[in-house]
Design an enzyme around this catalytic site. Sequence first.
Site, mmCIF file in Angstrom:
data_model
loop_
_atom_site.group_PDB
_atom_site.id
_atom_site.type_symbol
_atom_site.label_atom_id
_atom_site.label_comp_id
_atom_site.label_asym_id
_atom_site.label_seq_id
_atom_site.Cartn_x
_atom_site.Cartn_y
_atom_site.Cartn_z
ATOM 1 N NE ARG A 146 20.669 -12.045 -71.638
ATOM 2 C CZ ARG A 146 19.917 -12.830 -72.409
ATOM 3 N NH1 ARG A 146 20.495 -13.457 -73.436
ATOM 4 N NH2 ARG A 146 18.640 -12.991 -72.164
ATOM 5 C CD GLU A 175 23.909 -7.707 -78.134
ATOM 6 O OE1 GLU A 175 24.516 -8.767 -77.923
ATOM 7 O OE2 GLU A 175 22.650 -7.627 -78.127
ATOM 8 C CG HIS A 194 21.369 -10.766 -79.419
ATOM 9 N ND1 HIS A 194 21.657 -10.072 -78.264
ATOM 10 C CD2 HIS A 194 20.612 -11.820 -79.026
ATOM 11 C CE1 HIS A 194 21.098 -10.670 -77.225
ATOM 12 N NE2 HIS A 194 20.452 -11.749 -77.666
#
Length: 227
Positions: A146, A175, A194
């Site tokens: 994370r 993000e 991601h």
Amino acid sequence: VCNVPAYSTAAVAQNTISLLLNIATMTHIHSRYVSTGHWTDPTDHALVSVPMFELAGKTIGLIGCGDIGSAVGRIAAAFGMRVLAYRRHPDPSAGAYIRFVALDALYAQSDIVSLHCPLKANTRQIINSETLALMKKTAILLNTGRGHLINELDVAEALNNGTLAAYGADVLCVEPAIPTNPLLTAKNVYLTPHIAWASTEARKRLMEICANNIKAFLNGTPQNVIQ
């Protein structure tokens, strides 16, 4: 409420090692060197100056050693790496290749530190200026967990002043990335958007487990229930 556990373990572990391999071998630079036509010049030996190193004999420290951390450890051990891990409750079944140590010892001994712990109050910004100071100046930091496990400004400053060698990550605090993120302009940063979880196989497992959760609920036998 049911969740979908462990669908992306293999994918995230693979992408963690992929980030590390790219940092170790500079594959992206070598590929660009060939694709831009530079390899056609037999007198150009510029690539000799591109630093590369072997993983064999290096020490990787895993902060968090659940399914993904353990999988990363197995792959690292196959490369001939020494595997250290920190976990609040060490798991003896994690594997003979893993040695559990205190967190300070992990920081001090590791050539690579890889984050695989959940984001909680006690792990938020677990990597900051103080913990970075405990690490080797030649250390590489990996984060496929994370974004908020690190203080991004502290990591960027460590990279720019040479007290951290490289940072490879699949996650950011915000993000998609915002232009003011200090990591975007820091030295020796290798980021992916991601997608570590997103292999075809992982997405297929995600859908299958989700569908089975619904079927189990309708049949009166719920599975993967969050307590």
